[in-house]
Scaffold this motif. Structure first.
Motif, PDB file in Angstrom:
ATOM      1  N   TRP A 218      39.069  37.425  35.335  1.00  0.00           N
ATOM      2  CA  TRP A 218      38.183  38.298  36.207  1.00  0.00           C
ATOM      3  C   TRP A 218      37.330  39.143  35.514  1.00  0.00           C
ATOM      4  CZ3 TRP A 218      36.896  36.248  40.762  1.00  0.00           C
ATOM      5  CH2 TRP A 218      37.613  35.208  41.321  1.00  0.00           C
ATOM      6  N   ASN A 219      38.221  40.066  34.831  1.00  0.00           N
ATOM      7  CA  ASN A 219      37.662  41.363  33.835  1.00  0.00           C
ATOM      8  C   ASN A 219      36.673  40.757  32.935  1.00  0.00           C
ATOM      9  OD1 ASN A 219      38.068  44.109  33.161  1.00  0.00           O
ATOM     10  ND2 ASN A 219      38.373  43.106  31.119  1.00  0.00           N
ATOM     11  N   GLN A 229      23.359  42.068  32.860  1.00  0.00           N
ATOM     12  CA  GLN A 229      22.647  42.754  34.129  1.00  0.00           C
ATOM     13  C   GLN A 229      22.880  42.416  35.409  1.00  0.00           C
ATOM     14  OE1 GLN A 229      19.073  44.809  32.946  1.00  0.00           O
ATOM     15  NE2 GLN A 229      19.879  44.541  30.819  1.00  0.00           N
ATOM     16  N   GLN A 230      23.833  41.541  35.703  1.00  0.00           N
ATOM     17  CA  GLN A 230      24.113  41.040  36.969  1.00  0.00           C
ATOM     18  C   GLN A 230      25.145  41.965  37.715  1.00  0.00           C
ATOM     19  OE1 GLN A 230      25.592  37.098  35.748  1.00  0.00           O
ATOM     20  NE2 GLN A 230      23.617  36.326  35.347  1.00  0.00           N
ATOM     21  N   TRP A 231      24.624  43.011  38.363  1.00  0.00           N
ATOM     22  CA  TRP A 231      25.262  44.047  38.727  1.00  0.00           C
ATOM     23  C   TRP A 231      26.352  43.828  40.056  1.00  0.00           C
ATOM     24  CZ3 TRP A 231      24.482  46.337  34.699  1.00  0.00           C
ATOM     25  CH2 TRP A 231      23.504  46.620  34.197  1.00  0.00           C
ATOM     26  N   GLU A 232      26.000  42.983  40.827  1.00  0.00           N
ATOM     27  CA  GLU A 232      26.667  42.702  42.066  1.00  0.00           C
ATOM     28  C   GLU A 232      27.896  41.650  41.708  1.00  0.00           C
ATOM     29  OE1 GLU A 232      28.246  43.065  45.655  1.00  0.00           O
ATOM     30  OE2 GLU A 232      26.434  43.929  44.999  1.00  0.00           O
ATOM     31  N   ASP A 233      27.577  40.862  40.833  1.00  0.00           N
ATOM     32  CA  ASP A 233      28.688  39.730  40.075  1.00  0.00           C
ATOM     33  C   ASP A 233      29.924  40.601  39.470  1.00  0.00           C
ATOM     34  OD1 ASP A 233      27.848  37.552  41.308  1.00  0.00           O
ATOM     35  OD2 ASP A 233      26.465  37.141  39.669  1.00  0.00           O
ATOM     36  N   ALA A 234      29.382  41.724  38.642  1.00  0.00           N
ATOM     37  CA  ALA A 234      30.269  42.435  37.876  1.00  0.00           C
ATOM     38  C   ALA A 234      30.932  43.235  38.768  1.00  0.00           C
ATOM     39  CB  ALA A 234      29.382  43.244  36.984  1.00  0.00           C
ATOM     40  N   ARG A 235      30.472  43.948  39.902  1.00  0.00           N
ATOM     41  CA  ARG A 235      30.879  44.671  40.848  1.00  0.00           C
ATOM     42  C   ARG A 235      32.273  44.055  41.476  1.00  0.00           C
ATOM     43  NH1 ARG A 235      26.839  45.815  43.468  1.00  0.00           N
ATOM     44  NH2 ARG A 235      26.265  47.794  42.237  1.00  0.00           N
ATOM     45  N   SER A 236      31.791  42.572  41.827  1.00  0.00           N
ATOM     46  CA  SER A 236      32.925  42.007  42.635  1.00  0.00           C
ATOM     47  C   SER A 236      34.035  41.481  41.688  1.00  0.00           C
ATOM     48  CB  SER A 236      32.217  40.616  43.169  1.00  0.00           C
ATOM     49  OG  SER A 236      33.210  39.880  43.437  1.00  0.00           O
ATOM     50  N   ALA A 239      36.221  44.666  40.985  1.00  0.00           N
ATOM     51  CA  ALA A 239      37.167  44.768  41.925  1.00  0.00           C
ATOM     52  C   ALA A 239      38.344  43.781  42.276  1.00  0.00           C
ATOM     53  CB  ALA A 239      36.364  45.028  43.465  1.00  0.00           C
ATOM     54  N   ARG A 240      38.097  42.597  42.076  1.00  0.00           N
ATOM     55  CA  ARG A 240      39.210  41.358  41.902  1.00  0.00           C
ATOM     56  C   ARG A 240      40.215  41.861  40.840  1.00  0.00           C
ATOM     57  NH1 ARG A 240      39.568  36.414  44.378  1.00  0.00           N
ATOM     58  NH2 ARG A 240      41.845  35.896  44.121  1.00  0.00           N
ATOM     59  N   ALA A 241      39.580  42.108  39.528  1.00  0.00           N
ATOM     60  CA  ALA A 241      40.663  42.216  38.448  1.00  0.00           C
ATOM     61  C   ALA A 241      41.679  43.586  38.992  1.00  0.00           C
ATOM     62  CB  ALA A 241      39.884  42.669  37.195  1.00  0.00           C
TER      63      ALA A 241
END
Length: 536
Positions: A218-219, A229-236, A239-241
């Motif tokens: 995940w990380n 620069q896919q911010w929403e996917d990175a954020r998700s 958080a999961r990691a």
């Protein structure tokens, strides 16, 4: 026919029984039988070999080496003993001795790919990379679909900086074993190094699909999303990691430096909440994290009141922390863990409220569903509890605690046969899981399958000898089938445990006399005395 604990007539009988005990995980008993076989036949190669394997299973590799050495001496074909001694030498860090043994095994059987692989591993540990690579290449020639050989050689290529060759080998390992998560993660890292971000993301995506609890995957995928620069996917993904206990900030800093370093390299600022997730303005978050860690430790130790106090402090940090923390997993974990502490205190309503808050913050939080199921179970709302366990297993099919909790629900509902597969699955995922043995033993006992219940009670005792329940339940089972010596042995535990078992018996049955009247079983006086006597 000889019983399980009696004397046998020959070395072969001791070896046969020892192997059965070893398969059951009773290593000390198995070793005792192999020792008996050796006493009867001092040159019995099989006895030394099997005792060596039992020592290896115990982690006592030095004793294993000594027995493998005897087996080498007495064997007509020493291949297995030499090969196994070489592996034991690796386990104790004697790599040159291991290489010497593997040289001999390869001389005896030059077509053995396993011998080349383990010799290659020993060469790797002493820094002889060329020899290690050659041995793995030879193993692949002998067995072209060998996953371990490809994976190991891929690791060697990566260490040498041969990125394309390493990618190819990790790819072969993943091809022959599609669920091989580490091969996918390692190939993803190499694609990342080559700036082939789409291929890296594909490997990490496959890894998290196979193993949703793998925090590293995940990380790493989050880092690819950041670079794209896919911010929403990175954020998700971050958080999961974090929810899986991964130090996302530390890893980010090791890979990219500070947030400012990353922004300079990328030529674009990170969104404010992502910057906070990755290290900016984290003082309040880290302070709340300290409360969370302490509270979780108290929870695991059974100090529920202290756990509630610490976790409440983490939750009370809400006004002072960043929006990221309010949305992210540490905040959800504080609520979920506090729910677990409330369950331990018997406060089902508070546990339900906290579990729902955790799910609201993080809808894919497995432990929150498990805790809410626990609250529903305490409130006798079994259907709702079962639905939550189902949701937890939908999110993470390999969660042993969820399987055991569903089995407990089945016990409460009287559906004992359904409880067994869930416990068995939990033990496949997490061997030695004490609670799984306890619940499965209870199911078998309720079904009257005492011969299946007894090994599970025994496993639970071996895994955690300080617990009272498995001794008590095994003693009751022995009383029911009138195995008096076995029942006496279980009840004659240390004094504090004996007192607790007697108290539990009186709580459940009133007295020995009442038990005898209800069951029709006449209990011997010495056992009745251990249970508190026959007084009303």
């Amino acid at each position: 026919m000889n019983n399980a604990s009696g004397a046998l007539n020959s070395a072969e009988e001791y070896i046969r029984r020892g192997n059965n005990l070893k398969r059951e995980g009773k290593l000390e008993s198995a070793i005792a039988d192999f020792t008996k076989a050796i006493q009867l036949e001092r040159k019995n190669n099989s006895a030394y070999l099997n005792r060596a394997f039992a020592y290896s299973d115990k982690g006592d590799h030095r004793k294993a080496v000594a027995d493998f050495t005897k087996a080498v001496k007495f064997a007509s074909d020493p291949f297995q003993a030499l090969y196994s001694r070489g592996r034991a030498y690796i386990d104790i860090g004697k790599y040159r001795k291991a290489i010497a043994d593997f040289n001999k095994t390869i001389k005896l059987y030059p077509e053995s790919p396993d011998a080349y692989i383990v010799r290659g591993v020993a060469y790797f540990y002493i820094g002889k990379m060329d020899q290690a690579e050659r041995d793995h290449t030879k193993a692949i020639e002998l067995r072209p679909d060998d996953v371990v050989a490809y994976y190991n050689r891929g690791s060697m290529y990566r260490k040498k900086g041969a990125i394309d060759e390493a990618i190819a080998d990790f790819g072969k390992a993943a091809e022959f074993r599609p669920e091989f998560v580490n091969a996918l993660i390692n190939r993803g890292r190499l694609y990342d190094q080559k700036d082939d971000l789409e291929s890296a993301a594909a490997d990490y995506s496959r890894a998290v699909e196979i193993a949703p609890s793998n925090a590293m995957a995940w990380n790493n995928r989050a880092h690819v999303h950041l670079r794209l620069q896919q911010w929403e996917d990175a954020r998700s993904d971050l958080a999961r990691a974090e929810s899986l206990g991964f130090n996302t900030v530390g890893n980010f800093r090791r890979n990219f430096g500070s947030v400012e370093d990353f922004e300079r390299e990328m030529g674009v600022p990170l969104p404010a909440d992502l910057a906070e997730m990755l290290g900016r303005d984290r003082e309040a978050v880290e302070k709340a994290g300290d409360y969370l860690r302490r509270g979780t430790e108290y929870l695991l130790e059974g100090e529920y009141k202290k756990a509630v106090e610490e976790l409440s402090k983490a939750i009370e940090m809400e006004p002072d922390v960043s929006p990221r923390f309010l949305r992210g997993s540490p905040y959800a974990a504080a609520y979920s863990n506090r729910a677990g502490a409330y369950l331990g205190m018997g406060k089902a309503e508070q546990a339900l409220e906290d579990s729902e808050k955790a799910i609201q913050i993080q809808p894919d939080f497995v432990d929150a569903y498990i805790n809410r199921a626990g609250a529903y179970k305490t409130m006798d709302e079994y259907e709702k509890a079962a639905a939550d366990i189902g949701k937890a297993l939908e999110l993470q099919a390999d969660h042993p605690k969820a399987h055991v909790n569903r089995a407990i629900l089945y016990l409460n509902m009287g559906e004992f046969e359904k409880a067994v597969p869930d416990c068995s699955r939990a033990l496949e995922i997490q061997p030695g899981f004490v609670e799984a043995y306890l619940v499965r033993a209870s199911a078998y006992t309720h079904m009257g399958k005492f011969e299946k219940a007894e090994p599970d009670w025994t496993k639970a005792i071996e895994s955690d000898p300080d617990q009272v329940e498995p001794y008590y339940m095994r003693a009751l089972m022995h009383i029911q089938v009138q195995k008096w010596e076995e029942a006496k042995s279980d009840l004659e535990a240390d004094e504090s445990r004996r007192v607790e078992m007697a108290a539990q018996f009186r709580h459940e049955y009133g007295s020995v006399k009442q038990f005898e009247e209800e069951s029709g079983i006449s209990i011997p006086d010495e056992i009745a005395e251990l249970l508190g006597g026959r007084e009303e």
